[in-house]
Design an enzyme around this catalytic site. Sequence first.
Site, PDB file in Angstrom:
ATOM      1  N   CYS A   9       0.863  -1.191   0.000  1.00 23.62           N
ATOM      2  CA  CYS A   9       0.000   0.000   0.000  1.00 23.62           C
ATOM      3  C   CYS A   9       0.894   1.234   0.000  1.00 23.62           C
ATOM      4  CB  CYS A   9      -0.985  -0.020   1.160  1.00 23.62           C
ATOM      5  SG  CYS A   9      -0.241   0.041   2.800  1.00 23.62           S
ATOM      6  N   ASN A  12       2.294   1.427   4.356  1.00 23.10           N
ATOM      7  CA  ASN A  12       2.586   0.140   5.024  1.00 23.10           C
ATOM      8  C   ASN A  12       2.274   0.202   6.518  1.00 23.10           C
ATOM      9  OD1 ASN A  12       5.447  -2.114   5.504  1.00 23.10           O
ATOM     10  ND2 ASN A  12       3.330  -2.632   5.124  1.00 23.10           N
ATOM     11  N   CYS A  14      -1.483   0.864   7.386  1.00 24.59           N
ATOM     12  CA  CYS A  14      -2.928   0.621   7.523  1.00 24.59           C
ATOM     13  C   CYS A  14      -3.393  -0.630   6.767  1.00 24.59           C
ATOM     14  CB  CYS A  14      -3.731   1.826   7.033  1.00 24.59           C
ATOM     15  SG  CYS A  14      -3.435   3.344   7.983  1.00 24.59           S
ATOM     16  N   ARG A  15      -3.408  -0.566   5.430  1.00 26.48           N
ATOM     17  CA  ARG A  15      -4.006  -1.654   4.640  1.00 26.48           C
ATOM     18  C   ARG A  15      -3.111  -2.877   4.482  1.00 26.48           C
ATOM     19  NH1 ARG A  15      -5.241   2.237  -0.278  1.00 26.48           N
ATOM     20  NH2 ARG A  15      -3.298   3.056   0.589  1.00 26.48           N
ATOM     21  N   SER A  16      -1.882  -2.673   4.009  1.00 27.81           N
ATOM     22  CA  SER A  16      -1.055  -3.856   3.711  1.00 27.81           C
ATOM     23  C   SER A  16      -0.657  -4.662   4.957  1.00 27.81           C
ATOM     24  CB  SER A  16       0.157  -3.511   2.844  1.00 27.81           C
ATOM     25  OG  SER A  16       0.998  -2.573   3.455  1.00 27.81           O
ATOM     26  N   ASP A 122      -8.289   3.968   1.164  1.00 20.86           N
ATOM     27  CA  ASP A 122      -7.310   4.294   2.194  1.00 20.86           C
ATOM     28  C   ASP A 122      -8.060   4.753   3.445  1.00 20.86           C
ATOM     29  OD1 ASP A 122      -5.317   5.268   3.783  1.00 20.86           O
ATOM     30  OD2 ASP A 122      -4.332   6.409   2.201  1.00 20.86           O
TER      31      ASP A 122
END
Length: 151
Positions: A9, A12, A14-16, A122
Site C-alpha cells: 500500500c 505500510n 494501515c491496509r497492507s 485508504d
Amino acid sequence: MSVKILMVCLGNICRSPLAEGIMRSKLTKDFVVDSAGTGSWHAGELPDKRSISTAKNRGLDITNQRARQFKKSDFDIFDHIFVMDNSNYKDVLALAPNEEAKSKVKLILNELFPGENVDVPDPYYGGQDGFENVFDMLDQACEEIARKLKL
Ligand code: 4NP
C-alpha cells in the site's frame, strides 16, 4: 521452494499490514508473506493503532510487523505482488525492470472483481469503521487468493 507473496500500500501501516496478517492466517508455513509501502515516511513503525485493534478483534496479532518501503529487489524475491489501489499499482509498475516483473503485480480486489480495477479505500483519514470495512474486503480477497494457491 515456497511461494512468496508481498502486499503493498502507500504507508505500510494501515491496509497492507492487515492484508499480510490475513493472508498469513489462511496459508501454511510453506508460504512467505510480507508487506511494504511505496512511501518511506513510516519505515520502522508499527502498524496504525486502528489496524492493530481491528486485527485483534478478529483474532489476529499483527504487532510483529514493522513498516518498510517497497524496493526494486522485491521483484526478484516475490512471486505475487498484490497492491491495494491504482495509485500503488502505478508506483510499483514504474519500478519494474522488465515484463516478467510487471506481470507479478496485481490489484488485490481484482481477485474478487476481475478486471474492475477497484481500490481498497485508504482508511488513514477516517475512523475505525473504515478499517473494519477494509478488513472485510481483504479477508474475502485473501480467501480467494488462498483458494487459488492451494489448488
Ligand atoms: P496505508 O495508509 O497506505 O494503508 O498504510 C496510509 C498511511 C499513511 C499515509 C497515507 C496512507 N500517510 O500519508 O502518511
